[in-house]
Design an enzyme around this catalytic site. Structure first.
Site: not given
Length: 244
Positions: A148, A152
């Site tokens: 994740y 990002k």
């Protein structure tokens, strides 16, 4: 242009629009006068007069077809919000299944690339705004969030490249990085709303976690004319999380 409807006459595409932040953002844009296409893996129900399209944002053909549908219906694209994000299991790089790693990057990063690829040629006609919903975990991270956080952080970099590459087209590119937000996904992962607040609020100096409406309000500002001099940067809406 109406002061109460600063986006009147403009057309937006919001991905991940079936989620709490995506839907709150789409609704805020619509209330500000925009025509809004809601992209999600399954067509959003109760779309409130917005334009729902079922689309796997990681599928190039599906994204291109969705963009074509929006242009056919509204004649233009002024704003895109790359909000779709895969739900990724916690784990180190040793533990995460390869397919989970790939799906996270395909949705969170490649999905944004694909929508930009197919939408920018239409945005060039009049200029516009690309808003990438990233995360405070693209600046810092926590254990088990390798996939994740990497996706990002890459969105932050993609945003800067988009801003440089398309400034001459009259297109701004900005990323918005929320801290923890009280969404159904966060609540489910924590085991309930009380558990989510208890676990996450202390990590934010402001003493609480955010709401989807607060993220939507910032998104609305960033695509508006009031933010016309903001491009190529990230805006943290994290209750002071990264200031610790």
């Amino acid at each position: 242009m109406s002061k109460n409807q600063p986006l009147k006459g403009r057309v937006a595409i919001v991905t991940g629009a079936g989620g709490d932040i995506g839907y709150a953002t789409a609704k805020a844009f619509a209330e500000a006068g925009a025509s809004v296409a809601l992209l999600d893996l399954h067509a959003v129900e109760n779309a409130d007069a917005m334009f729902p399209i079922a689309c796997d944002i990681a599928d190039p053909a599906a994204v291109e077809a969705a963009v074509d549908k929006v242009v056919a219906k509204f004649g233009r694209i002024d704003m895109i919000v790359n909000n779709a994000a895969a739900e990724t299991p916690l784990g180190t790089v040793c533990d995460i299944p390869l397919e989970s790693w790939k799906r996270t990057l395909d949705v969170n990063l490649t999905g944004a690339f694909l929508l930009c690829k197919y939408a920018i040629p239409h945005m060039r006609r009049q200029g516009g705004v690309i808003l990438n919903i990233a995360s405070q975990l693209g600046h810092v991270t926590t254990p088990g969030r390798a996939a994740y956080s990497a996706s990002k952080a890459a969105l932050h970099s993609l945003t800067r490249s988009l801003a440089l590459d398309h400034a001459a087209d009259g297109i701004r590119a900005v990323s918005l990085s929320p801290g923890a937000v009280l969404t159904s996904r966060v609540t489910r992962q924590a085991g309930g709303e009380e558990q989510a607040v208890a676990a996450l609020a202390p990590l934010h100096p402001i003493g609480r976690i955010g709401t989807p409406q607060e993220i939507a309000a910032t998104a609305l500002f960033l695509v508006s004319d009031g933010a016309a001099f903001i491009t190529g940067t990230d805006v943290l809406v994290d209750g002071g999380y990264t200031a610790r």
